[in-house]
Design a protein around this motif. Structure first.
Motif, mmCIF file in Angstrom:
data_model
loop_
_atom_site.group_PDB
_atom_site.id
_atom_site.type_symbol
_atom_site.label_atom_id
_atom_site.label_comp_id
_atom_site.label_asym_id
_atom_site.label_seq_id
_atom_site.Cartn_x
_atom_site.Cartn_y
_atom_site.Cartn_z
ATOM 1 N N GLY A 101 75.245 22.203 149.771
ATOM 2 C CA GLY A 101 74.759 23.535 149.484
ATOM 3 C C GLY A 101 75.779 24.547 149.028
ATOM 4 O O GLY A 101 75.424 25.614 148.540
ATOM 5 N N ARG A 102 77.052 24.224 149.175
ATOM 6 C CA ARG A 102 78.037 25.226 148.756
ATOM 7 C C ARG A 102 79.384 24.591 148.440
ATOM 8 O O ARG A 102 79.771 23.607 149.052
ATOM 9 N N SER A 103 80.064 25.213 147.465
ATOM 10 C CA SER A 103 81.432 24.840 147.116
ATOM 11 C C SER A 103 82.380 25.917 147.631
ATOM 12 O O SER A 103 82.053 27.097 147.618
ATOM 13 N N TYR A 104 83.551 25.484 148.064
ATOM 14 C CA TYR A 104 84.576 26.408 148.549
ATOM 15 C C TYR A 104 85.852 26.218 147.743
ATOM 16 O O TYR A 104 86.154 25.106 147.281
ATOM 17 N N TRP A 105 86.600 27.319 147.622
ATOM 18 C CA TRP A 105 87.819 27.311 146.823
ATOM 19 C C TRP A 105 88.941 28.033 147.550
ATOM 20 O O TRP A 105 88.715 29.007 148.261
ATOM 21 N N GLY A 106 90.158 27.551 147.308
ATOM 22 C CA GLY A 106 91.315 28.309 147.734
ATOM 23 C C GLY A 106 91.659 29.338 146.681
ATOM 24 O O GLY A 106 90.995 29.441 145.645
ATOM 25 N N LYS A 107 92.745 30.081 146.928
ATOM 26 C CA LYS A 107 93.151 31.125 145.979
ATOM 27 C C LYS A 107 94.010 30.581 144.851
ATOM 28 O O LYS A 107 94.261 31.281 143.871
ATOM 29 N N GLY A 108 94.471 29.356 145.008
ATOM 30 C CA GLY A 108 95.232 28.722 143.946
ATOM 31 C C GLY A 108 96.730 28.815 144.138
ATOM 32 O O GLY A 108 97.244 29.704 144.814
ATOM 33 N N THR A 109 97.439 27.878 143.512
ATOM 34 C CA THR A 109 98.893 27.872 143.510
ATOM 35 C C THR A 109 99.359 27.525 142.101
ATOM 36 O O THR A 109 98.813 26.631 141.457
ATOM 37 N N LEU A 110 100.351 28.267 141.627
ATOM 38 C CA LEU A 110 100.789 28.123 140.242
ATOM 39 C C LEU A 110 101.810 27.002 140.106
ATOM 40 O O LEU A 110 102.799 26.952 140.849
ATOM 41 N N VAL A 111 101.559 26.142 139.136
ATOM 42 C CA VAL A 111 102.502 25.086 138.766
ATOM 43 C C VAL A 111 102.940 25.340 137.330
ATOM 44 O O VAL A 111 102.100 25.441 136.435
ATOM 45 N N THR A 112 104.238 25.444 137.148
ATOM 46 C CA THR A 112 104.797 25.661 135.812
ATOM 47 C C THR A 112 105.759 24.531 135.499
ATOM 48 O O THR A 112 106.702 24.284 136.262
ATOM 49 N N VAL A 113 105.504 23.843 134.381
ATOM 50 C CA VAL A 113 106.351 22.722 133.966
ATOM 51 C C VAL A 113 107.076 23.130 132.693
ATOM 52 O O VAL A 113 106.445 23.399 131.672
ATOM 53 N N SER A 114 108.379 23.179 132.782
ATOM 54 C CA SER A 114 109.179 23.583 131.620
ATOM 55 C C SER A 114 109.586 22.365 130.806
ATOM 56 O O SER A 114 109.815 21.283 131.352
ATOM 57 N N SER A 115 109.695 22.571 129.498
ATOM 58 C CA SER A 115 110.050 21.446 128.604
ATOM 59 C C SER A 115 111.559 21.319 128.447
ATOM 60 O O SER A 115 112.316 22.161 128.873
#
Length: 115
Positions: A101-115
């Protein structure tokens, strides 16, 4: 209600590894699957992997063979091991939990991949 908190994001060079963690709390017993989504700049949020309560896993083709999802039921944790990272993996990564009946989410975490 389920609360999700992600951690482990950061800056990494191309070819490197990161491990994301997601701590779940609240109505844990109602969760039947957990997963990871990501949203790159200017793009829609996409499901990249999930793991069911029975331990079955599924991956989107773009991360198959490089990312591994796992869960520790005793600690109410879900992990995402990310290896051989590429610049196109740069995104905000969100932990997700599915209940009836419901989906839950976190606030997120940033991943940055440099070339």
């Amino acid at each position: 209600q389920v609360q999700l908190v992600e951690s482990g994001g950061g800056l990494v060079q191309s070819g490197g590894s990161l491990r994301l963690s997601c701590a779940a709390s609240g109505s844990i017993s109602s969760i039947y699957s957990m997963g990871w989504y990501r949203q790159a700049p200017g793009k829609a949020r996409e499901l990249i992997t999930f793991i069911t309560s029975g331990g079955d896993t599924n991956y989107v083709d773009s991360v198959k063979g490089r990312f591994t999802i796992s869960r520790d039921n005793a600690k109410d944790m879900v992990y995402l091991q990310m290896d051989t990272l590429k610049p196109e993996d740069t995104a905000v990564y969100y932990c997700n939990a599915e209940t009836n009946g419901r989906s839950y989410w976190g606030k997120g975490t940033l991943v940055t991949v440099s070339s």
